[in-house]
Design a protein around this motif. Structure first.
Motif, PDB file in Angstrom:
ATOM      1  N   GLY A 114       8.097  35.787  49.415  1.00 51.22           N
ATOM      2  CA  GLY A 114       8.962  35.366  50.505  1.00 51.22           C
ATOM      3  C   GLY A 114       8.540  35.943  51.835  1.00 51.22           C
ATOM      4  N   THR A 115       8.994  35.306  52.908  1.00 52.79           N
ATOM      5  CA  THR A 115       8.661  35.781  54.247  1.00 52.79           C
ATOM      6  C   THR A 115       9.453  37.034  54.582  1.00 52.79           C
ATOM      7  N   SER A 116       9.068  37.681  55.651  1.00 54.10           N
ATOM      8  CA  SER A 116       9.779  38.877  56.103  1.00 54.10           C
ATOM      9  C   SER A 116      11.236  38.557  56.409  1.00 54.10           C
ATOM     10  N   GLU A 117      11.441  37.431  57.084  1.00 50.88           N
ATOM     11  CA  GLU A 117      12.809  37.042  57.438  1.00 50.88           C
ATOM     12  C   GLU A 117      13.629  36.766  56.197  1.00 50.88           C
ATOM     13  N   GLN A 118      13.058  36.079  55.217  1.00 47.92           N
ATOM     14  CA  GLN A 118      13.781  35.766  53.990  1.00 47.92           C
ATOM     15  C   GLN A 118      14.133  37.024  53.210  1.00 47.92           C
ATOM     16  N   ARG A 119      13.186  37.929  53.085  1.00 49.96           N
ATOM     17  CA  ARG A 119      13.425  39.132  52.293  1.00 49.96           C
ATOM     18  C   ARG A 119      14.526  39.980  52.905  1.00 49.96           C
ATOM     19  N   ALA A 120      14.483  40.136  54.217  1.00 51.28           N
ATOM     20  CA  ALA A 120      15.521  40.913  54.894  1.00 51.28           C
ATOM     21  C   ALA A 120      16.879  40.227  54.776  1.00 51.28           C
ATOM     22  N   ARG A 121      16.894  38.904  54.945  1.00 44.74           N
ATOM     23  CA  ARG A 121      18.161  38.163  54.939  1.00 44.74           C
ATOM     24  C   ARG A 121      18.825  38.194  53.556  1.00 44.74           C
TER      25      ARG A 121
ATOM     26  N   ARG B  77      22.343  39.796  52.493  1.00 41.68           N
ATOM     27  CA  ARG B  77      23.363  38.976  51.837  1.00 41.68           C
ATOM     28  C   ARG B  77      23.954  39.710  50.639  1.00 41.68           C
ATOM     29  N   GLY B  78      23.102  40.328  49.843  1.00 44.08           N
ATOM     30  CA  GLY B  78      23.599  41.089  48.709  1.00 44.08           C
ATOM     31  C   GLY B  78      24.466  42.250  49.146  1.00 44.08           C
ATOM     32  N   TYR B  79      24.031  42.922  50.211  1.00 46.21           N
ATOM     33  CA  TYR B  79      24.798  44.067  50.709  1.00 46.21           C
ATOM     34  C   TYR B  79      26.149  43.629  51.260  1.00 46.21           C
ATOM     35  N   GLU B  80      26.176  42.533  51.966  1.00 46.30           N
ATOM     36  CA  GLU B  80      27.409  42.081  52.599  1.00 46.30           C
ATOM     37  C   GLU B  80      28.421  41.533  51.595  1.00 46.30           C
ATOM     38  N   THR B  81      27.943  40.894  50.513  1.00 43.17           N
ATOM     39  CA  THR B  81      28.861  40.260  49.569  1.00 43.17           C
ATOM     40  C   THR B  81      29.131  41.087  48.322  1.00 43.17           C
ATOM     41  N   GLY B  82      28.125  41.782  47.833  1.00 48.17           N
ATOM     42  CA  GLY B  82      28.272  42.556  46.604  1.00 48.17           C
ATOM     43  C   GLY B  82      28.468  41.712  45.363  1.00 48.17           C
ATOM     44  N   ALA B  83      28.192  40.411  45.463  1.00 50.93           N
ATOM     45  CA  ALA B  83      28.481  39.493  44.371  1.00 50.93           C
ATOM     46  C   ALA B  83      27.218  38.863  43.809  1.00 50.93           C
TER      47      ALA B  83
ATOM     48  N   TYR C 170      19.849  41.391  44.887  1.00 52.72           N
ATOM     49  CA  TYR C 170      20.426  42.355  43.948  1.00 52.72           C
ATOM     50  C   TYR C 170      20.264  43.786  44.467  1.00 52.72           C
ATOM     51  N   SER C 171      19.157  44.045  45.155  1.00 53.59           N
ATOM     52  CA  SER C 171      18.959  45.368  45.752  1.00 53.59           C
ATOM     53  C   SER C 171      20.031  45.644  46.794  1.00 53.59           C
ATOM     54  N   GLY C 172      20.408  44.591  47.527  1.00 51.42           N
ATOM     55  CA  GLY C 172      21.485  44.735  48.501  1.00 51.42           C
ATOM     56  C   GLY C 172      22.816  45.029  47.826  1.00 51.42           C
ATOM     57  N   ILE C 173      23.070  44.387  46.689  1.00 45.07           N
ATOM     58  CA  ILE C 173      24.287  44.684  45.928  1.00 45.07           C
ATOM     59  C   ILE C 173      24.300  46.146  45.521  1.00 45.07           C
ATOM     60  N   TRP C 174      23.146  46.621  45.039  1.00 43.72           N
ATOM     61  CA  TRP C 174      23.055  48.038  44.668  1.00 43.72           C
ATOM     62  C   TRP C 174      23.378  48.937  45.852  1.00 43.72           C
ATOM     63  N   ALA C 175      22.831  48.623  47.025  1.00 44.47           N
ATOM     64  CA  ALA C 175      23.058  49.453  48.203  1.00 44.47           C
ATOM     65  C   ALA C 175      24.535  49.494  48.564  1.00 44.47           C
ATOM     66  N   ARG C 176      25.200  48.354  48.493  1.00 44.06           N
ATOM     67  CA  ARG C 176      26.627  48.299  48.821  1.00 44.06           C
ATOM     68  C   ARG C 176      27.432  49.184  47.882  1.00 44.06           C
ATOM     69  N   HIS C 177      27.168  49.061  46.591  1.00 42.46           N
ATOM     70  CA  HIS C 177      27.934  49.836  45.616  1.00 42.46           C
ATOM     71  C   HIS C 177      27.561  51.310  45.644  1.00 42.46           C
ATOM     72  N   ALA C 178      26.305  51.623  45.907  1.00 42.12           N
ATOM     73  CA  ALA C 178      25.899  53.028  46.016  1.00 42.12           C
ATOM     74  C   ALA C 178      26.621  53.696  47.179  1.00 42.12           C
ATOM     75  N   GLU C 179      26.764  52.963  48.258  1.00 38.60           N
ATOM     76  CA  GLU C 179      27.489  53.502  49.414  1.00 38.60           C
ATOM     77  C   GLU C 179      28.942  53.784  49.057  1.00 38.60           C
ATOM     78  N   ALA C 180      29.559  52.860  48.315  1.00 44.17           N
ATOM     79  CA  ALA C 180      30.968  53.008  47.965  1.00 44.17           C
ATOM     80  C   ALA C 180      31.186  54.072  46.885  1.00 44.17           C
TER      81      ALA C 180
END
Length: 280
Positions: free
Chosen positions: A251-258, A262-268, A200-210
């Motif tokens: 979660g692991t470092s890899e999971q958290r970053a991934r 995913r949220g940033y790339e999809t926004g969904a 969800y944080s990634g979704i926020w980042a995507r929309h904040a950028e836009a």
């Protein structure tokens, strides 16, 4: 991150002028050990600090650095309000109700327990508030190797994401299951909750950028680095311990970053369903 001079949020409860803590209790080297326990294991260690003492009230000096950090948090929170209002309009049948963020310095109280440097930032579903001591941003940079203003924005966005989970009814259902599960299973569900908040944080980042054009070169890398630095395996390893997956709660470092990516790339929102994922 381009944030100065922009609109701030009105949903800030400022408690920085006064700290409410405990007298007595653990002292000296013991305090340091307990604080590290809280940071690295992701647990509230305030009860350990409270042993043997009564309540104390401390008047805090608010420095220019404190004020700048508060302004930064206020702008970031305002961004989350606008982003999630739009996402709910487009993807959810219902309106988004913004969260209140409690700013404190040193220590304060919440219905979910004591809030202090030992707890780190957290969301309390009981009163639906985020608790944040901006000194945690300094801890991130100096002790965890996760500096940068967008790394700090990611922390705010992650805690707000827990409120989004609350609004969607996800958090309550997950915590009901956790309460009846074994410790290992409860930890596994906790990881799902935290990774979804990262997404969800990634979704926020995507929309904040836009919406605001506030993301600058290097910002996303700061957020991904922060996600990696606070993975359970990295924190346990940096604490001199062998990573033990059954104890992971975030979660692991890899999971958290991934999942952030995913949220940033999809926004969904539907792409952030960690509970249905075949592999975390």
């Amino acid at each position: 991150m381009d944030w100065r001079g922009r609109r701030g949020s009105h949903n800030i409860e400022d408690r920085r002028g006064t700290s409410i803590g405990r007298a007595g209790g653990v002292g000296g080297v013991g305090v340091i050990a307990v604080l590290l326990l809280g940071y690295f294991l992701g647990i509230d260690v305030t009860p350990l600090l409270d042993q043997g003492g009564g309540q104390t009230v401390t008047r805090n000096e608010i420095t220019p650095a404190d004020e700048e950090a508060a302004d930064f948090v206020s702008v970031t929170l305002a961004d989350t309000e606008e982003v999630w209002a739009e996402v709910f309009r487009d993807q959810v049948e219902g309106a988004y109700r913004p969260v209140t963020l409690v700013l404190f310095k040193g220590a304060t109280q919440s219905p979910c327990g004591g809030a202090s440097g030992a707890t780190g930032p957290f969301y309390c579903p009981t009163d639906q508030k985020v608790y944040l001591d901006t000194d945690f941003f300094t801890t991130m940079e100096r002790q965890l190797g996760a500096g940068g203003d967008f790394a700090s924005a990611y922390v705010v966005a992650h805690e707000v994401a827990h409120h989004v989970q609350h609004e969607l009814g996800i958090l309550a259902r997950a915590n009901e299951v956790r309460a009846q599960a074994s410790e290992t299973e409860s930890n596994r569900i906790s990881v799902m909750i935290e990774l979804q908040a990262d997404c969800y944080s990634g979704i926020w980042a995507r929309h904040a950028e836009a919406q605001f054009g506030s993301i600058e070169p290097g910002d996303l890398e700061e957020a991904v680095n922060a996600a990696r630095q606070i993975g359970d395996d990295t924190l346990q390893r940096n604490a001199g311990r062998r990573p033990m997956p059954h104890t992971f709660t975030h979660g692991t470092s890899e999971q958290r970053a991934r999942w952030f990516e995913r949220g940033y790339e999809t926004g969904a929102l539907e792409q952030c369903d960690t509970f249905a994922a075949r592999q975390l």
